[in-house]
Design a protein around this motif. Sequence first.
Motif, PDB file in Angstrom:
ATOM      1  N   MET A  20       0.751  -1.206  -0.058  1.00  0.00           N
ATOM      2  CA  MET A  20       0.023  -0.011   0.008  1.00  0.00           C
ATOM      3  C   MET A  20       0.928   1.402   0.051  1.00  0.00           C
ATOM      4  N   LEU A  21       0.606   2.170  -0.902  1.00  0.00           N
ATOM      5  CA  LEU A  21       0.982   3.443  -0.676  1.00  0.00           C
ATOM      6  C   LEU A  21       0.312   4.380  -0.038  1.00  0.00           C
ATOM      7  N   ASN A  22       0.568   5.303   0.549  1.00  0.00           N
ATOM      8  CA  ASN A  22      -0.255   6.388   1.368  1.00  0.00           C
ATOM      9  C   ASN A  22       0.908   7.724   1.640  1.00  0.00           C
ATOM     10  N   GLN A  23       0.227   8.739   2.037  1.00  0.00           N
ATOM     11  CA  GLN A  23       0.987   9.720   2.442  1.00  0.00           C
ATOM     12  C   GLN A  23       1.371  10.057   4.012  1.00  0.00           C
ATOM     13  N   PRO A  24       2.490  10.364   4.463  1.00  0.00           N
ATOM     14  CA  PRO A  24       2.290  10.637   6.002  1.00  0.00           C
ATOM     15  C   PRO A  24       1.201  11.180   6.669  1.00  0.00           C
ATOM     16  N   ARG A  25       0.848  10.999   7.729  1.00  0.00           N
ATOM     17  CA  ARG A  25      -0.062  11.608   8.614  1.00  0.00           C
ATOM     18  C   ARG A  25       0.695  12.713   9.861  1.00  0.00           C
ATOM     19  N   SER A  26       0.070  13.561  10.139  1.00  0.00           N
ATOM     20  CA  SER A  26       0.706  14.470  11.256  1.00  0.00           C
ATOM     21  C   SER A  26      -0.047  14.127  12.558  1.00  0.00           C
ATOM     22  N   ARG A  27       0.624  14.178  13.691  1.00  0.00           N
ATOM     23  CA  ARG A  27       0.080  13.886  14.806  1.00  0.00           C
ATOM     24  C   ARG A  27      -0.091  15.066  15.763  1.00  0.00           C
ATOM     25  N   VAL A  38      -4.933   6.809  -0.189  1.00  0.00           N
ATOM     26  CA  VAL A  38      -4.407   5.191   0.160  1.00  0.00           C
ATOM     27  C   VAL A  38      -4.508   4.296  -1.506  1.00  0.00           C
ATOM     28  N   LYS A  39      -3.573   3.671  -1.950  1.00  0.00           N
ATOM     29  CA  LYS A  39      -3.379   3.043  -2.863  1.00  0.00           C
ATOM     30  C   LYS A  39      -2.741   1.806  -2.615  1.00  0.00           C
ATOM     31  N   TYR A  40      -3.616   0.575  -2.794  1.00  0.00           N
ATOM     32  CA  TYR A  40      -3.378  -0.847  -2.710  1.00  0.00           C
ATOM     33  C   TYR A  40      -2.984  -1.433  -3.799  1.00  0.00           C
ATOM     34  N   LEU A  41      -1.608  -2.219  -3.778  1.00  0.00           N
ATOM     35  CA  LEU A  41      -1.225  -2.852  -4.925  1.00  0.00           C
ATOM     36  C   LEU A  41      -1.104  -4.390  -4.485  1.00  0.00           C
ATOM     37  N   ALA A  42      -1.707  -5.103  -5.414  1.00  0.00           N
ATOM     38  CA  ALA A  42      -1.497  -6.591  -5.509  1.00  0.00           C
ATOM     39  C   ALA A  42       0.121  -6.758  -5.979  1.00  0.00           C
ATOM     40  N   PRO A  43       0.629  -7.773  -5.455  1.00  0.00           N
ATOM     41  CA  PRO A  43       1.923  -8.008  -5.951  1.00  0.00           C
ATOM     42  C   PRO A  43       2.223  -7.947  -7.555  1.00  0.00           C
ATOM     43  N   GLU A  44       1.366  -8.416  -8.244  1.00  0.00           N
ATOM     44  CA  GLU A  44       1.570  -8.366  -9.764  1.00  0.00           C
ATOM     45  C   GLU A  44       1.500  -6.838 -10.264  1.00  0.00           C
ATOM     46  N   GLU A  45       0.636  -6.265  -9.365  1.00  0.00           N
ATOM     47  CA  GLU A  45       0.654  -4.634  -9.885  1.00  0.00           C
ATOM     48  C   GLU A  45       1.469  -3.928  -9.328  1.00  0.00           C
ATOM     49  N   ALA A  46       2.412  -4.420  -8.066  1.00  0.00           N
ATOM     50  CA  ALA A  46       3.684  -3.610  -7.721  1.00  0.00           C
ATOM     51  C   ALA A  46       4.616  -3.948  -8.582  1.00  0.00           C
ATOM     52  N   GLU A  99       4.244  -4.380 -12.162  1.00  0.00           N
ATOM     53  CA  GLU A  99       3.854  -3.071 -13.008  1.00  0.00           C
ATOM     54  C   GLU A  99       4.233  -1.647 -12.868  1.00  0.00           C
ATOM     55  N   TYR A 100       4.132  -1.441 -11.446  1.00  0.00           N
ATOM     56  CA  TYR A 100       4.318  -0.087 -11.057  1.00  0.00           C
ATOM     57  C   TYR A 100       5.699   0.245 -10.768  1.00  0.00           C
ATOM     58  N   GLY A 101       6.624  -0.968 -10.644  1.00  0.00           N
ATOM     59  CA  GLY A 101       7.958  -0.634 -10.498  1.00  0.00           C
ATOM     60  C   GLY A 101       8.279  -0.750  -8.991  1.00  0.00           C
ATOM     61  N   LEU A 102       7.734  -1.088  -8.099  1.00  0.00           N
ATOM     62  CA  LEU A 102       7.954  -1.094  -6.621  1.00  0.00           C
ATOM     63  C   LEU A 102       8.797  -2.305  -6.435  1.00  0.00           C
ATOM     64  N   CYS A 152      11.202   3.574  -8.247  1.00  0.00           N
ATOM     65  CA  CYS A 152      10.381   2.956  -9.244  1.00  0.00           C
ATOM     66  C   CYS A 152      10.368   3.387 -10.635  1.00  0.00           C
ATOM     67  N   GLY A 153      11.459   4.332 -10.705  1.00  0.00           N
ATOM     68  CA  GLY A 153      11.515   5.126 -12.069  1.00  0.00           C
ATOM     69  C   GLY A 153      10.328   5.924 -12.526  1.00  0.00           C
ATOM     70  N   LYS A 154       9.703   6.468 -11.605  1.00  0.00           N
ATOM     71  CA  LYS A 154       8.308   7.175 -12.012  1.00  0.00           C
ATOM     72  C   LYS A 154       8.619   8.673 -11.817  1.00  0.00           C
ATOM     73  N   ASP A 155       7.855   9.509 -12.348  1.00  0.00           N
ATOM     74  CA  ASP A 155       7.846  10.853 -12.431  1.00  0.00           C
ATOM     75  C   ASP A 155       7.356  11.498 -11.069  1.00  0.00           C
ATOM     76  N   MET A 156       7.972  12.159 -10.434  1.00  0.00           N
ATOM     77  CA  MET A 156       7.564  12.744  -9.032  1.00  0.00           C
ATOM     78  C   MET A 156       5.913  13.065  -9.080  1.00  0.00           C
TER      79      MET A 156
END
Length: 154
Positions: A69-76, A120-128, A130-133, A106-110
Amino acid sequence: MYINSPGTNSPDGRAFSYDTEAFAIADTMMFVRPPIRTICVGQAFGTAAMLLSLGQKGNRFSLPNASIMLNQPRSRARGQASDIAIRAKETLSNRRTTNDFLSRSCGKDMAVIERDTSRVKYLAPEEAVEYGLIDKVLYPDTLRVESPKFLEFI
């Protein structure tokens, strides 16, 4: 490096630890000379997914039923407005650092990474893959080899 981690934040925003702890591991991974193999064996969420992607190219793996899963940091941040502003600035800095690691590994543009980590972005292993993770999904049947028989050595 086997990874089974919820990262530093849960999908619902609860904090488990600080992003800088993951950055310390990432810095160490880049500092050591031997190649580092990463394998997701359950879950790699948030900064754990970032660490998974930082293995040596060609040596970043996942088991077939893992979740990434990809996500962004959270603030406390709590308290006075000035304290919240300070923490918000740190959270944005952590987001930039995490996204920079992901972009490079991952070789992806920022802009793509920023869009994909904005929610939140969930990736199955095969999707990961394809994504380059990661580079490959490890299926048990392809890893099993017949063990040698004692009589074959005589």
